[in-house]
Design a protein around this motif. Structure first.
Motif, PDB file in Angstrom:
ATOM      1  N   SER A   8       0.824  -1.201   0.000  1.00  9.41           N
ATOM      2  CA  SER A   8       0.000   0.000   0.000  1.00  9.41           C
ATOM      3  C   SER A   8       0.862   1.257   0.000  1.00  9.41           C
ATOM      4  CB  SER A   8      -0.930  -0.009   1.215  1.00  9.41           C
ATOM      5  OG  SER A   8      -1.675   1.201   1.280  1.00  9.41           O
ATOM      6  N   GLU A   9       1.913   1.263   0.821  1.00 11.14           N
ATOM      7  CA  GLU A   9       2.820   2.416   0.849  1.00 11.14           C
ATOM      8  C   GLU A   9       3.556   2.555  -0.470  1.00 11.14           C
ATOM      9  OE1 GLU A   9       4.137   2.783   5.533  1.00 11.14           O
ATOM     10  OE2 GLU A   9       4.926   1.107   4.341  1.00 11.14           O
ATOM     11  N   ALA A  10       4.022   1.436  -1.035  1.00 17.26           N
ATOM     12  CA  ALA A  10       4.720   1.474  -2.328  1.00 17.26           C
ATOM     13  C   ALA A  10       3.802   2.023  -3.412  1.00 17.26           C
ATOM     14  CB  ALA A  10       5.209   0.075  -2.702  1.00 17.26           C
ATOM     15  N   ARG A  11       2.537   1.632  -3.368  1.00 17.82           N
ATOM     16  CA  ARG A  11       1.570   2.103  -4.357  1.00 17.82           C
ATOM     17  C   ARG A  11       1.362   3.606  -4.234  1.00 17.82           C
ATOM     18  NH1 ARG A  11      -1.827  -1.796  -3.730  1.00 17.82           N
ATOM     19  NH2 ARG A  11      -3.042  -0.839  -2.056  1.00 17.82           N
ATOM     20  N   ILE A  13       3.459   5.780  -2.995  1.00 14.16           N
ATOM     21  CA  ILE A  13       4.685   6.432  -3.460  1.00 14.16           C
ATOM     22  C   ILE A  13       4.699   6.497  -4.977  1.00 14.16           C
ATOM     23  CG2 ILE A  13       7.194   6.134  -3.660  1.00 14.16           C
ATOM     24  CD1 ILE A  13       7.098   4.952  -0.791  1.00 14.16           C
ATOM     25  N   ALA A  14       4.348   5.385  -5.630  1.00 14.42           N
ATOM     26  CA  ALA A  14       4.347   5.346  -7.093  1.00 14.42           C
ATOM     27  C   ALA A  14       3.357   6.351  -7.665  1.00 14.42           C
ATOM     28  CB  ALA A  14       4.014   3.930  -7.570  1.00 14.42           C
ATOM     29  N   LEU A  15       2.175   6.418  -7.101  1.00 11.73           N
ATOM     30  CA  LEU A  15       1.154   7.338  -7.602  1.00 11.73           C
ATOM     31  C   LEU A  15       1.561   8.791  -7.394  1.00 11.73           C
ATOM     32  CD1 LEU A  15      -2.007   5.414  -6.354  1.00 11.73           C
ATOM     33  CD2 LEU A  15      -1.369   5.793  -8.744  1.00 11.73           C
ATOM     34  N   THR A  16       2.150   9.089  -6.239  1.00 16.23           N
ATOM     35  CA  THR A  16       2.620  10.453  -5.973  1.00 16.23           C
ATOM     36  C   THR A  16       3.724  10.832  -6.942  1.00 16.23           C
ATOM     37  OG1 THR A  16       2.053  10.264  -3.621  1.00 16.23           O
ATOM     38  CG2 THR A  16       3.650  11.962  -4.235  1.00 16.23           C
ATOM     39  N   SER A  17       4.675   9.925  -7.161  1.00 17.18           N
ATOM     40  CA  SER A  17       5.790  10.201  -8.064  1.00 17.18           C
ATOM     41  C   SER A  17       5.320  10.386  -9.498  1.00 17.18           C
ATOM     42  CB  SER A  17       6.819   9.061  -7.994  1.00 17.18           C
ATOM     43  OG  SER A  17       7.337   8.924  -6.685  1.00 17.18           O
ATOM     44  N   GLN A  18       4.259   9.690  -9.869  1.00 22.28           N
ATOM     45  CA  GLN A  18       3.748   9.754 -11.238  1.00 22.28           C
ATOM     46  C   GLN A  18       2.720  10.868 -11.450  1.00 22.28           C
ATOM     47  OE1 GLN A  18       3.849   7.472 -14.319  1.00 22.28           O
ATOM     48  NE2 GLN A  18       5.927   7.523 -13.508  1.00 22.28           N
ATOM     49  N   LYS A 221      13.298   8.569  -9.967  1.00 18.98           N
ATOM     50  CA  LYS A 221      12.498   9.698  -9.493  1.00 18.98           C
ATOM     51  C   LYS A 221      11.075   9.612 -10.031  1.00 18.98           C
ATOM     52  CE  LYS A 221      12.804  14.603  -8.498  1.00 18.98           C
ATOM     53  NZ  LYS A 221      13.668  15.794  -8.523  1.00 18.98           N
ATOM     54  N   ALA A 222      10.933   9.187 -11.295  1.00 15.12           N
ATOM     55  CA  ALA A 222       9.602   9.073 -11.892  1.00 15.12           C
ATOM     56  C   ALA A 222       8.798   7.934 -11.295  1.00 15.12           C
ATOM     57  CB  ALA A 222       9.728   8.886 -13.406  1.00 15.12           C
ATOM     58  N   LEU A 223       9.485   6.878 -10.857  1.00  9.67           N
ATOM     59  CA  LEU A 223       8.793   5.706 -10.327  1.00  9.67           C
ATOM     60  C   LEU A 223       8.590   5.771  -8.819  1.00  9.67           C
ATOM     61  CD1 LEU A 223      10.625   2.951 -12.409  1.00  9.67           C
ATOM     62  CD2 LEU A 223       8.255   3.699 -12.692  1.00  9.67           C
ATOM     63  N   GLY A 224       9.499   6.429  -8.115  1.00  8.39           N
ATOM     64  CA  GLY A 224       9.398   6.533  -6.655  1.00  8.39           C
ATOM     65  C   GLY A 224      10.043   5.365  -5.955  1.00  8.39           C
ATOM     66  N   VAL A 225       9.490   4.184  -6.137  1.00  8.91           N
ATOM     67  CA  VAL A 225      10.065   2.963  -5.593  1.00  8.91           C
ATOM     68  C   VAL A 225       9.989   1.921  -6.698  1.00  8.91           C
ATOM     69  CG1 VAL A 225       7.864   2.211  -4.554  1.00  8.91           C
ATOM     70  CG2 VAL A 225      10.028   1.298  -3.696  1.00  8.91           C
ATOM     71  N   ALA A 226      11.078   1.148  -6.858  1.00  7.60           N
ATOM     72  CA  ALA A 226      11.147   0.281  -8.029  1.00  7.60           C
ATOM     73  C   ALA A 226      12.178  -0.806  -7.834  1.00  7.60           C
ATOM     74  CB  ALA A 226      11.513   1.112  -9.269  1.00  7.60           C
ATOM     75  N   THR A 227      11.998  -1.907  -8.558  1.00  6.94           N
ATOM     76  CA  THR A 227      13.026  -2.947  -8.626  1.00  6.94           C
ATOM     77  C   THR A 227      14.035  -2.563  -9.706  1.00  6.94           C
ATOM     78  OG1 THR A 227      11.891  -4.232 -10.330  1.00  6.94           O
ATOM     79  CG2 THR A 227      11.281  -4.673  -8.037  1.00  6.94           C
ATOM     80  N   ALA A 228      15.117  -3.320  -9.785  1.00  5.09           N
ATOM     81  CA  ALA A 228      16.112  -3.072 -10.827  1.00  5.09           C
ATOM     82  C   ALA A 228      15.489  -3.223 -12.209  1.00  5.09           C
ATOM     83  CB  ALA A 228      17.296  -4.026 -10.648  1.00  5.09           C
ATOM     84  N   ASN A 229      14.623  -4.225 -12.373  1.00  5.14           N
ATOM     85  CA  ASN A 229      13.967  -4.412 -13.672  1.00  5.14           C
ATOM     86  C   ASN A 229      13.073  -3.228 -14.025  1.00  5.14           C
ATOM     87  OD1 ASN A 229      15.161  -6.840 -14.242  1.00  5.14           O
ATOM     88  ND2 ASN A 229      13.459  -8.085 -13.488  1.00  5.14           N
ATOM     89  N   GLY A 330      -6.769   5.565  -6.168  1.00  4.18           N
ATOM     90  CA  GLY A 330      -5.515   4.852  -5.946  1.00  4.18           C
ATOM     91  C   GLY A 330      -5.538   3.373  -6.265  1.00  4.18           C
ATOM     92  N   ALA A 331      -6.601   2.863  -6.863  1.00  2.79           N
ATOM     93  CA  ALA A 331      -6.697   1.447  -7.219  1.00  2.79           C
ATOM     94  C   ALA A 331      -7.144   1.318  -8.676  1.00  2.79           C
ATOM     95  CB  ALA A 331      -7.682   0.723  -6.307  1.00  2.79           C
ATOM     96  N   LEU A 332      -6.691   0.273  -9.341  1.00  2.61           N
ATOM     97  CA  LEU A 332      -7.150  -0.031 -10.690  1.00  2.61           C
ATOM     98  C   LEU A 332      -8.380  -0.922 -10.556  1.00  2.61           C
ATOM     99  CD1 LEU A 332      -3.731  -0.657 -12.490  1.00  2.61           C
ATOM    100  CD2 LEU A 332      -5.165   1.393 -12.573  1.00  2.61           C
ATOM    101  N   VAL A 333      -9.539  -0.364 -10.864  1.00  5.94           N
ATOM    102  CA  VAL A 333     -10.799  -1.014 -10.509  1.00  5.94           C
ATOM    103  C   VAL A 333     -11.613  -1.493 -11.707  1.00  5.94           C
ATOM    104  CG1 VAL A 333     -10.976   0.247  -8.326  1.00  5.94           C
ATOM    105  CG2 VAL A 333     -11.986   1.218 -10.418  1.00  5.94           C
ATOM    106  N   ALA A 334     -11.206  -1.098 -12.921  1.00  3.50           N
ATOM    107  CA  ALA A 334     -11.954  -1.501 -14.112  1.00  3.50           C
ATOM    108  C   ALA A 334     -11.057  -1.342 -15.323  1.00  3.50           C
ATOM    109  CB  ALA A 334     -13.223  -0.666 -14.265  1.00  3.50           C
ATOM    110  N   ARG A 335     -11.550  -1.853 -16.439  1.00  6.06           N
ATOM    111  CA  ARG A 335     -10.850  -1.680 -17.714  1.00  6.06           C
ATOM    112  C   ARG A 335     -11.901  -1.573 -18.811  1.00  6.06           C
ATOM    113  NH1 ARG A 335      -6.896  -6.506 -17.372  1.00  6.06           N
ATOM    114  NH2 ARG A 335      -7.440  -6.618 -15.181  1.00  6.06           N
ATOM    115  N   VAL A 336     -11.635  -0.709 -19.804  1.00  2.39           N
ATOM    116  CA  VAL A 336     -12.610  -0.451 -20.864  1.00  2.39           C
ATOM    117  C   VAL A 336     -11.918  -0.495 -22.229  1.00  2.39           C
ATOM    118  CG1 VAL A 336     -14.364   0.847 -19.617  1.00  2.39           C
ATOM    119  CG2 VAL A 336     -12.305   2.015 -20.361  1.00  2.39           C
ATOM    120  N   ASP A 337     -12.587  -1.143 -23.166  1.00  5.34           N
ATOM    121  CA  ASP A 337     -12.136  -1.212 -24.559  1.00  5.34           C
ATOM    122  C   ASP A 337     -12.838  -0.090 -25.311  1.00  5.34           C
ATOM    123  OD1 ASP A 337     -11.119  -1.996 -26.981  1.00  5.34           O
ATOM    124  OD2 ASP A 337     -12.466  -3.711 -27.230  1.00  5.34           O
TER     125      ASP A 337
END
Length: 384
Positions: A8-11, A13-18, A221-229, A330-337
């Motif tokens: 939740s914290e990582a998410r 951070i990512a949203l704030t950075s983005q 900086k753009a990602l906030g928190v990230a793995t090497a990949n 802050g959550a991905l709750v749906a997807r639309v075509d």
């Protein structure tokens, strides 16, 4: 900040950075705000698919709401001296100051390294053909592939002519630059000295390792928190090219190693990253948005399995052709075509899928976002 984070914290951070931890959007979007937002992201990915809207327009709409796409067009042309087109995360629109950081990639391309296999011959045995095209551009001025191409051997998006392959190698090698794209989305090429600011071309070429370290720092900086990949994927660096820069940034304190509970890989937190307040608001995200373009990261952060099905046969698609994730609070709750029917002025929702934990008001808020998008695209109606 702790050396261990929850998902939740990582998410957050990512949203704030983005720039996606917003609760409201600005009433008007001026050029400085647009430039700052692109600078925060580091680049805008470009893609030719236009069933809805070109990919590079979407990230600003997702973060800022309706804005004038013509203003972005004006910033994107080379004469603006604000941005340039090159291979960042795939084909990308990048801040002009990033150009020197990618010259190592251009140098490799000149040797026929790290380019598409069909371009390699133009760095070697077929180089005279490419140089002849370069001489023609020098004499005649800007050219596009259609200005010099003969017929293609086969029909199809990727069945380019020899001239197109030669021009693409010249572009990858930094021997030509893109001035703009025509209405057909065709790239137009000219000599770099007639396209890019002299002040940028005159800068000393950074040591390749130093350049890649700066690219990784921008990714972090753009990602906030990230793995090497995650970090190397942002500017499409190989594991070998990213390893030393990541180690150096850790030593310098720019990257702080952290554990994210539930992640198998080591994570790295940018020194300026912040958890931020609880995210709110809604946004439709392009398949090429930096929040979701690295699909394993989207799955780790949001528990959201997302695949682009454009090249999947229609009868095998699970969610549709051009599917946009819907971000809500802050959550991905749906997807639309989605499809923009420009002749009838309609935004068509071909399919919509809710995630299992989608709140009760998801469809209501999604529809409001779709109406906002339709207005931005100059469409008068949303049809489900």
């Amino acid at each position: 900040m702790t050396d261990e984070l929850s998902v939740s914290e990582a998410r957050r951070i990512a949203l704030t950075s983005q720039g996606l931890a917003m609760r409201s959007r600005p009433p008007a979007v001026a050029v400085p705000r647009m430039r700052r937002e692109i600078g925060r992201l580091g680049l805008l990915q470009i893609d030719s698919v236009n069933v809805l809207v070109r990919a590079h327009y979407m990230p600003l709409f997702s973060r800022l709401g309706p804005y004038d796409r013509g203003t972005l067009d004006a910033l994107a042309i080379a004469s603006s001296n604000c941005f340039f087109e090159y291979w960042g995360h795939e084909a990308s629109l990048l801040p002009i100051e990033v150009h020197p950081l990618l010259r190592w990639r251009m140098d490799r391309a000149r040797e026929g390294r790290d380019v598409w296999s069909r371009l390699e011959p133009f760095a070697r045995e077929r180089r005279p053909e490419a140089e002849a095209l370069l001489s023609r551009i020098e004499r005649e001025g800007p050219l596009a592939a259609s200005d010099v191409s003969g017929p293609k051997a086969f029909k199809g998006m990727w069945n380019w002519s020899d001239a197109k392959h030669a021009l693409e190698w010249l572009f990858w090698a930094g021997l030509v630059a893109s001035t703009h794209r025509r209405g057909s989305f065709e790239r137009v090429y000219d000599l770099p000295e007639r396209v890019l600011p002299r002040s940028v071309l005159a800068r000393p070429i950074p040591d390749p390792v130093n350049a890649r370290r700066e690219l990784v720092a921008r990714s972090a900086k753009a990602l906030g928190v990230a793995t090497a990949n995650d970090l190397r994927d942002y500017f499409r660096l190989s594991p070998a090219d990213a390893r030393l820069p990541i180690e150096q940034l850790v030593e310098e304190g720019v990257l702080v190693p952290v554990t994210v509970r539930g992640w198998r890989q080591q994570a790295y937190l940018h020194k300026d990253a912040r958890v931020g307040r609880g995210p709110g608001g809604t946004a439709l995200l392009s398949p090429f948005d930096p929040l979701v373009w690295h699909r394993p990261r989207a799955e780790r952060l949001f528990g959201f399995r997302y695949r682009l099905e454009i090249y999947t046969p229609a009868h095998k698609r699970e969610h549709g052709y051009y599917v946009l994730p819907f971000l809500m609070d802050g959550a991905l709750v749906a997807r639309v075509d989605l499809k923009a029917d420009r002749k009838t002025g309609v935004l068509i929702v071909l399919q919509a899928h809710l995630e299992s934990a989608a709140p009760a008001d998801t469809m209501e808020r999604l529809l409001a976002e779709l109406h906002s998008m339709a207005t931005w695209l100059g469409l008068s109606e949303v049809v489900v």
